[in-house]
Design an enzyme around this catalytic site. Structure first.
Site, PDB file in Angstrom:
ATOM      1  N   TYR A 268       0.947  -1.217  -0.016  1.00  0.00           N
ATOM      2  CA  TYR A 268      -0.003   0.332   0.101  1.00  0.00           C
ATOM      3  C   TYR A 268       0.424   1.385  -0.223  1.00  0.00           C
ATOM      4  O   TYR A 268       0.569   2.224  -0.542  1.00  0.00           O
ATOM      5  CB  TYR A 268      -1.007  -0.038   1.369  1.00  0.00           C
ATOM      6  CG  TYR A 268      -1.991  -1.034   1.679  1.00  0.00           C
ATOM      7  CD1 TYR A 268      -2.212  -1.660   0.607  1.00  0.00           C
ATOM      8  CD2 TYR A 268      -3.291  -0.887   2.025  1.00  0.00           C
ATOM      9  CE1 TYR A 268      -3.636  -2.831   0.682  1.00  0.00           C
ATOM     10  CE2 TYR A 268      -3.880  -0.973   2.037  1.00  0.00           C
ATOM     11  CZ  TYR A 268      -4.244  -2.795   1.147  1.00  0.00           C
ATOM     12  OH  TYR A 268      -5.204  -3.264   1.109  1.00  0.00           O
TER      13      TYR A 268
ATOM     14  N   HIS B  67      -3.084   6.477   2.437  1.00  0.00           N
ATOM     15  CA  HIS B  67      -2.317   6.439   3.777  1.00  0.00           C
ATOM     16  C   HIS B  67      -0.899   7.467   3.724  1.00  0.00           C
ATOM     17  O   HIS B  67       0.256   7.465   3.594  1.00  0.00           O
ATOM     18  CB  HIS B  67      -1.031   4.583   3.574  1.00  0.00           C
ATOM     19  CG  HIS B  67      -2.412   4.369   3.221  1.00  0.00           C
ATOM     20  ND1 HIS B  67      -2.498   3.873   1.740  1.00  0.00           N
ATOM     21  CD2 HIS B  67      -3.462   3.270   3.505  1.00  0.00           C
ATOM     22  CE1 HIS B  67      -2.909   3.067   1.507  1.00  0.00           C
ATOM     23  NE2 HIS B  67      -4.078   3.164   2.705  1.00  0.00           N
TER      24      HIS B  67
ATOM     25  N   GLU C 142      -9.516   5.036   8.146  1.00  0.00           N
ATOM     26  CA  GLU C 142      -9.559   3.491   7.489  1.00  0.00           C
ATOM     27  C   GLU C 142      -9.977   2.940   7.596  1.00  0.00           C
ATOM     28  O   GLU C 142      -9.487   2.051   8.140  1.00  0.00           O
ATOM     29  CB  GLU C 142      -7.860   3.372   6.624  1.00  0.00           C
ATOM     30  CG  GLU C 142      -7.980   2.384   5.403  1.00  0.00           C
ATOM     31  CD  GLU C 142      -7.192   1.881   5.213  1.00  0.00           C
ATOM     32  OE1 GLU C 142      -5.663   2.588   5.423  1.00  0.00           O
ATOM     33  OE2 GLU C 142      -6.979   1.246   4.330  1.00  0.00           O
TER      34      GLU C 142
END
Lengths: 342, 342
Positions: B193, B222, B283
């Site tokens: 990711y 992220h 998230e």
């Protein structure tokens, strides 16, 4: 003293590139292979080639650079394994000559002749040669010899164990460093290098490698890629995976360098990574060559950033600049001690 | 109000997994294919499945979550393109039902049926369906549908242009989000990711995509992977490549979310990334589920970190929590406005 543990020979004379061209041209037409590994570079030309590094050492106040061949030049994915063996020897020999000519300024770290799919055992002769014969204090280990396609097993796989055994015997750490990317989606200095740092750290987090090799030491360059910025994520993932705290699980064996090219990055790093795990480095002359218009100083003049972190004590700074490097690279410590730098 | 722009449906009922198993079992034995795409999940079961998210919204004080199918569940590299088309429809339909059942809490973002090597045009029907029929406000775009081997061309390649054209027509941004990794060297939430975030940013830096698509908008999740931590490196690389300042070159079109799970990371981010480019997100329920023993709070309770940054003004905070999201996702803004949230 100030030890810069991350410098690559990025200022090679043209003769090095001409040799490499002949080597690779020889793949298509054997008649074009180089006829000798003597590159014909004089000592004077070698010393002249590292003038930029010497100038930066002086200007920025670092004493000695731990020096290895150009990282993107290793190109383990190019050519054949035999070509890589020859190329590694030639590249390491140049580093050795520079370290011999300028022993106050450079200490050597080696390139290994890794090749995609080849047994890692094949790198042991060059590892032993650079340490035992050339006096090098570490090696660069590429976790992705495919050059951006990640075909190799993770660093925790038994595939790698033979080289770890010899590294421990020889007391040399590895810097985890990929080379150029042959993947058009992945830029080398802007993505592949940082991704490799991040990927390697996560591989180590998932495994238990240091139970098998308590003496093994890895330096993750470029400040550890994304790791310090996501330190909470990694602490959380380790916890979710029922691993010990990262300080116990990894930080006796894993270290980060300071190749982060702005003050806020270095400041974050010193806040989350224990000071014993941070080693000063700049990677000059390296990935980013320009002057930051916001500061008027070179982006890669990382000493300035470390100096600016007020929260560091004099002892912390001594560890980052010198002490940690001498501990992580015991052969560096002994080399310096032999030269009267106790 | 507080908009969390990054939530995945990670609490699906077991029936979703049973359907997926049947789908993939059907590759080996067509007799095992699912006979219907009706998963038999009641509205009550759907509402119950998102109770964890509703509880966290309430506890942490966020109002609405921009919600898409489980990121690792997209698995574009698995099966056949036809299976992916069916899987995307089923996954998006579940999101749509949840958003319809709980319109105050969830707004939808879609999964595209990308498949390695397949033309991106093949995703346009599902893109149009989720926006025009399901009322979704964005899509997830996977820059590496090979699942960790990086076989696709960079995001600046004309390969991607057909989907960008439709995204611009429809006024929907994409979150650049990979899915699970089938590469044993690359852990999904701990490496793939973050690497994808970093890689995508560097692809955009190298190119000039937004000259061709000035209206195109990407959210890099992220926290942008390694990017803010290495902001100096990226400013320096852009300068070395004779690109405009990053603020001009990329930051009119590229945004970062706050899925960084510790305070020092968020603090760094707010120091180097302009406040107009930061969108609140957590998230949850996601990659890191535990409680940080250092704070006593969930790692992914990112609101706490944003709240702690003293240097942010009330207006800055309003932008991060709400204003930027409404600007980057114009359909989200209109959806909220229709519900009286001007």
């Amino acid at each position: 003293m100030i030890i810069d543990i991350h410098g690559h020979y990025t200022t090679e004379p043209q003769a090095v590139h001409l040799f490499r061209d002949k080597q690779l041209a020889g793949l298509a037409d054997p008649a074009r292979k180089p006829t000798t590994t003597d590159l014909g570079i004089s000592d004077e030309a070698l010393v002249k080639s590292v003038e930029p590094q010497l100038k930066f050492q002086k200007e920025r106040g670092s004493d000695v650079t731990v020096f290895s061949p150009r990282a993107s030049g290793m190109a383990h994915h190019v050519g054949t394994e035999a070509i890589g063996v020859q190329w590694s020897r030639v590249s390491n020999d140049l580093i050795h000559r520079i370290c011999t000519l300028l022993p106050e300024n450079f200490v050597g770290v080696g390139q290994l002749p890794q090749f995609p799919g080849a047994p890692i055992e094949n790198c042991i002769p060059e590892l032993e040669r650079v340490v035992n014969e050339l006096g090098f204090v570490g090696v660069n280990l590429n976790p992705d010899p495919s050059g951006g396609y990640w075909q190799a097993p993770p660093l925790t796989d038994r595939y790698w164990y033979p080289i770890y055994e010899r590294m421990c015997d020889l007391e040399v750490p590895a810097m985890i460093h990929v080379t150029s990317s042959c993947n058009p989606a992945v830029h080398h200095t802007g993505a592949h290098y940082l991704n490799a740092d991040t990927t390697a750290f996560m591989q180590l987090l998932q495994g238990d490698l240091f139970k098998d090799f308590p003496q093994l030491r890895f330096v993750i360059p470029h400040g550890g890629g994304a790791v310090p910025f996501h330190w909470g994520r990694y602490r959380g993932l380790a916890q979710d995976m029922k691993k010990p705290l990262l300080t116990e699980h990894l930080l006796k064996n894993v270290f980060f360098d300071t190749c982060v090219y702005h003050y806020p990055g270095i400041e974050l790093m010193t806040r989350v990574i224990p000071v014993d795990n941070i080693l000063f480095a700049s990677e000059m002359v390296g990935a980013v060559k320009g002057i930051d218009p916001e500061t008027g100083h070179h982006f890669d003049d990382t000493r300035r950033y470390v100096d600016q972190v007020k929260a560091l004590s004099a002892e912390d700074r001594r560890k980052i600049f010198e002490g940690n490097a001498r501990r992580v690279y015991p052969r560096l410590d002994r080399t310096l001690a032999r030269r009267g730098r106790k």
